[in-house]
Motif scaffolding. Structure first.
Motif, PDB file in Angstrom:
ATOM      1  N   ALA A 341       0.835  -1.209   0.000  1.00  0.00           N
ATOM      2  CA  ALA A 341       0.000   0.000   0.000  1.00  0.00           C
ATOM      3  C   ALA A 341       0.861   1.246   0.000  1.00  0.00           C
ATOM      4  O   ALA A 341       0.564   2.231  -0.707  1.00  0.00           O
ATOM      5  CB  ALA A 341      -0.922  -0.014   1.211  1.00  0.00           C
ATOM      6  N   ARG A 344       2.292   2.114  -3.362  1.00  0.00           N
ATOM      7  CA  ARG A 344       1.315   2.697  -4.287  1.00  0.00           C
ATOM      8  C   ARG A 344       0.835   4.075  -3.850  1.00  0.00           C
ATOM      9  O   ARG A 344       0.033   4.704  -4.536  1.00  0.00           O
ATOM     10  CB  ARG A 344       0.119   1.741  -4.449  1.00  0.00           C
ATOM     11  CG  ARG A 344       0.449   0.539  -5.311  1.00  0.00           C
ATOM     12  CD  ARG A 344      -0.518  -0.600  -5.109  1.00  0.00           C
ATOM     13  NE  ARG A 344      -0.215  -1.698  -6.045  1.00  0.00           N
ATOM     14  CZ  ARG A 344       0.782  -2.541  -5.891  1.00  0.00           C
ATOM     15  NH1 ARG A 344       1.566  -2.433  -4.840  1.00  0.00           N
ATOM     16  NH2 ARG A 344       0.995  -3.494  -6.790  1.00  0.00           N
ATOM     17  N   TRP A 346      -1.110   4.769  -1.379  1.00  0.00           N
ATOM     18  CA  TRP A 346      -2.499   4.762  -0.944  1.00  0.00           C
ATOM     19  C   TRP A 346      -2.642   5.392   0.441  1.00  0.00           C
ATOM     20  O   TRP A 346      -1.826   5.156   1.341  1.00  0.00           O
ATOM     21  CB  TRP A 346      -3.037   3.333  -0.877  1.00  0.00           C
ATOM     22  CG  TRP A 346      -3.305   2.718  -2.215  1.00  0.00           C
ATOM     23  CD1 TRP A 346      -3.459   3.367  -3.403  1.00  0.00           C
ATOM     24  CD2 TRP A 346      -3.436   1.312  -2.496  1.00  0.00           C
ATOM     25  NE1 TRP A 346      -3.693   2.466  -4.402  1.00  0.00           N
ATOM     26  CE2 TRP A 346      -3.693   1.200  -3.894  1.00  0.00           C
ATOM     27  CE3 TRP A 346      -3.389   0.162  -1.726  1.00  0.00           C
ATOM     28  CZ2 TRP A 346      -3.886  -0.027  -4.508  1.00  0.00           C
ATOM     29  CZ3 TRP A 346      -3.581  -1.064  -2.338  1.00  0.00           C
ATOM     30  CH2 TRP A 346      -3.828  -1.161  -3.720  1.00  0.00           C
ATOM     31  N   GLN A 350      -8.049   4.817   1.044  1.00  0.00           N
ATOM     32  CA  GLN A 350      -7.927   4.123  -0.240  1.00  0.00           C
ATOM     33  C   GLN A 350      -7.577   2.650  -0.047  1.00  0.00           C
ATOM     34  O   GLN A 350      -8.139   1.775  -0.704  1.00  0.00           O
ATOM     35  CB  GLN A 350      -6.864   4.812  -1.104  1.00  0.00           C
ATOM     36  CG  GLN A 350      -7.276   6.179  -1.599  1.00  0.00           C
ATOM     37  CD  GLN A 350      -6.122   6.931  -2.239  1.00  0.00           C
ATOM     38  OE1 GLN A 350      -4.959   6.738  -1.875  1.00  0.00           O
ATOM     39  NE2 GLN A 350      -6.433   7.799  -3.192  1.00  0.00           N
ATOM     40  N   GLN A 354      -9.882  -0.503  -1.221  1.00  0.00           N
ATOM     41  CA  GLN A 354      -9.369  -1.526  -2.132  1.00  0.00           C
ATOM     42  C   GLN A 354      -9.434  -2.908  -1.491  1.00  0.00           C
ATOM     43  O   GLN A 354      -9.780  -3.906  -2.150  1.00  0.00           O
ATOM     44  CB  GLN A 354      -7.922  -1.194  -2.514  1.00  0.00           C
ATOM     45  CG  GLN A 354      -7.753   0.072  -3.332  1.00  0.00           C
ATOM     46  CD  GLN A 354      -8.137  -0.118  -4.782  1.00  0.00           C
ATOM     47  OE1 GLN A 354      -8.292  -1.243  -5.255  1.00  0.00           O
ATOM     48  NE2 GLN A 354      -8.285   0.987  -5.510  1.00  0.00           N
ATOM     49  N   GLU A 357     -13.044  -4.232  -1.516  1.00  0.00           N
ATOM     50  CA  GLU A 357     -13.482  -4.629  -2.856  1.00  0.00           C
ATOM     51  C   GLU A 357     -12.833  -5.934  -3.304  1.00  0.00           C
ATOM     52  O   GLU A 357     -13.458  -6.763  -3.970  1.00  0.00           O
ATOM     53  CB  GLU A 357     -13.157  -3.512  -3.852  1.00  0.00           C
ATOM     54  CG  GLU A 357     -14.016  -2.276  -3.708  1.00  0.00           C
ATOM     55  CD  GLU A 357     -15.491  -2.583  -3.926  1.00  0.00           C
ATOM     56  OE1 GLU A 357     -15.831  -3.231  -4.928  1.00  0.00           O
ATOM     57  OE2 GLU A 357     -16.307  -2.205  -3.058  1.00  0.00           O
ATOM     58  N   ALA A 358     -11.571  -6.125  -2.925  1.00  0.00           N
ATOM     59  CA  ALA A 358     -10.831  -7.293  -3.403  1.00  0.00           C
ATOM     60  C   ALA A 358     -11.051  -8.539  -2.559  1.00  0.00           C
ATOM     61  O   ALA A 358     -10.986  -9.664  -3.081  1.00  0.00           O
ATOM     62  CB  ALA A 358      -9.337  -6.973  -3.455  1.00  0.00           C
ATOM     63  N   TRP A 398      -4.394 -11.488  -1.440  1.00  0.00           N
ATOM     64  CA  TRP A 398      -4.515 -10.272  -2.242  1.00  0.00           C
ATOM     65  C   TRP A 398      -3.216  -9.453  -2.215  1.00  0.00           C
ATOM     66  O   TRP A 398      -2.761  -8.988  -3.259  1.00  0.00           O
ATOM     67  CB  TRP A 398      -5.671  -9.427  -1.691  1.00  0.00           C
ATOM     68  CG  TRP A 398      -5.799  -8.092  -2.361  1.00  0.00           C
ATOM     69  CD1 TRP A 398      -6.060  -7.851  -3.674  1.00  0.00           C
ATOM     70  CD2 TRP A 398      -5.669  -6.806  -1.739  1.00  0.00           C
ATOM     71  NE1 TRP A 398      -6.107  -6.501  -3.921  1.00  0.00           N
ATOM     72  CE2 TRP A 398      -5.873  -5.827  -2.751  1.00  0.00           C
ATOM     73  CE3 TRP A 398      -5.416  -6.393  -0.437  1.00  0.00           C
ATOM     74  CZ2 TRP A 398      -5.811  -4.468  -2.483  1.00  0.00           C
ATOM     75  CZ3 TRP A 398      -5.386  -5.025  -0.170  1.00  0.00           C
ATOM     76  CH2 TRP A 398      -5.568  -4.083  -1.186  1.00  0.00           C
ATOM     77  N   LEU A 402      -0.351  -8.134  -5.471  1.00  0.00           N
ATOM     78  CA  LEU A 402      -0.133  -6.733  -5.861  1.00  0.00           C
ATOM     79  C   LEU A 402       1.280  -6.509  -6.400  1.00  0.00           C
ATOM     80  O   LEU A 402       2.212  -7.183  -6.001  1.00  0.00           O
ATOM     81  CB  LEU A 402      -0.384  -5.824  -4.656  1.00  0.00           C
ATOM     82  CG  LEU A 402      -1.814  -5.787  -4.119  1.00  0.00           C
ATOM     83  CD1 LEU A 402      -1.897  -4.899  -2.894  1.00  0.00           C
ATOM     84  CD2 LEU A 402      -2.784  -5.290  -5.199  1.00  0.00           C
TER      85      LEU A 402
END
Length: 402
Positions: A341, A344, A346, A350, A354, A357-358, A398, A402
């Motif tokens: 994270a 990225r 995030w 955020q 994410q 959702e994942a 997950w 990434l």
């Protein structure tokens, strides 16, 4: 001239924002609607709403009292005397302090209600108040509703989330009218130390401000002894402390809590509540009395469960590539965002969006507890170990993708 928009809301309410729990609730509703399409079932680890059960004696006392006609009646302050007397007896057993149930105890509709209303009772518009950062949302919300000016005392991970009271100068302390702390601390899951609370109380007396200590987790320290304002020799000079049936006795949905404090502060909050709400049903109060008198050690029975959940979840997340710092308080893990994270860029919000959702796992973004919570997420240990470990596996799979 009349307002052009009859439905405009006040600046006070506008300043509250939607709140992190409300935003999370919207995401959960949307995810549940989509989960019918074959997504993983929702695993809600965002709220400290335990799956553990309250003492049977408390539920039985509520059930028996529900048959009395007065249980459906409004309950004014005078009718709360039996509960306040039980609270005073509990305080003497728990902290060795004599409390006057008539003038130093107040029944509350949850400790969140008390901490949110207190600023309206003791502050004038424009007064300054000090909060920890990160903080529990009702602490800032109460200041916003009172049109007060918040100041923040940043808690740093490198210091073990200990408050550094020297962040403020003597002049800045003199300008404050209220200070709100809470140890054991939500969201960092830090038990804290009695010396921290004692120093805060001493500064409150020295600089002439009210000290509110939010203490719903007092019986859920897994490491060390939880501090309490009632153990400070200064509590009657400056303070009020908030306790709850929600965490230690697993009665969160019944919305019962109480404050113990200096008589003028109890009177001020009581006067405010007199125009805001009545009290909970006498049936619910019977359950609270039973919890205090017949199940005083119930929180102790919860600790081994939370300790096992904490340790196994830490092991599962670490094995999944997400190292976790061990908390000293039950119910939560305060998780620094994983490397994936951070790479990225995030934010906490955020990342948690994410993640949901994942994986279907819902955590609370740390920045919902203030700027000091950015870069963290809060995980509530409110499911059994099998569900928690399955959630850790989902999250780990997950993260590795990434």
């Amino acid at each position: 001239m009349p307002s052009s928009d009859p439905f405009s809301i006040s600046e006070r309410v506008r300043g509250l924002g939607s709140g992190v729990f409300a935003r999370n609730d919207q995401r959960k509703v949307a995810y549940r609607a989509r989960s019918e399409a074959g997504l993983a079932p929702l695993l809600d680890l965002s709220l400290g709403s335990t799956d553990l059960q309250p003492p049977p004696v408390a539920i039985e006392a509520i059930r028996q009292r529900l048959g009395h006609p007065d249980s459906a009646s409004y309950c004014l302050h005078g009718a709360t005397a039996p509960l306040r007397e039980a609270v005073a007896a509990w305080a003497e057993r728990r902290f060795g302090v004599a409390v006057d149930p008539a003038s130093e105890v107040l029944f509350l509709v949850g400790s969140q209600e008390g901490t949110a209303h207190l600023p309206l009772a003791v502050l004038n518009p424009g007064d300054s108040a000090l909060l920890l950062d990160p903080f529990y949302p009702s602490h800032l919300g109460g200041l916003r509703l009172a049109s007060a000016q918040p100041r923040f005392l940043r808690l740093e991970r490198e210091r073990g989330f200990a408050p550094n009271f020297d962040q403020l100068s003597a002049a800045e302390w003199d300008a404050l009218k209220l200070m709100v702390l809470g140890f054991p601390h939500n969201p960092t899951a830090t038990t804290g130390e009695q010396g921290w609370v004692d120093e805060a109380a001493a500064r409150a007396v020295r600089h002439g401000l009210v000290f509110a200590h939010d203490n719903p987790y007092v019986d859920l320290a897994l490491e060390g002894e939880a501090p309490s304002l009632l153990r400070s020799p200064h509590w009657r000079e400056c303070g009020i402390e908030f306790f709850s049936f929600s965490k230690g006795w697993c009665l969160g949905g019944f919305r019962m809590a109480f404050a113990i404090g200096a008589a003028p502060l109890i009177q001020a909050l009581r006067q405010l509540k007199g125009v805001v709400d009545f009290n909970q049903s006498l049936a619910l109060q019977a359950g609270g009395i039973a919890a205090l008198e017949q199940a005083p050690d119930w929180p102790e029975q919860l600790k081994p469960v939370y300790r096992e959940r904490r340790d196994r979840m830490i092991a599962a997340l670490t094995a999944a590539g997400w190292p976790v710092q061990r908390p000293s308080m039950a119910l939560y893990l305060w998780l620094a965002l994983p490397e994936q994270a951070r790479q990225r860029g995030w934010t906490s919000e955020q990342f948690c969006g994410q993640l949901l959702e994942a994986t279907g796992v819902c955590l609370t973004p740390g920045n919902g507890f203030g700027e000091g919570g950015e870069g963290f997420a809060r995980l509530a240990l409110v499911h059994d170990t099998a569900a928690l470990e399955a959630g850790a596996q989902r999250m780990g799979a997950w993260l590795s993708s990434l």
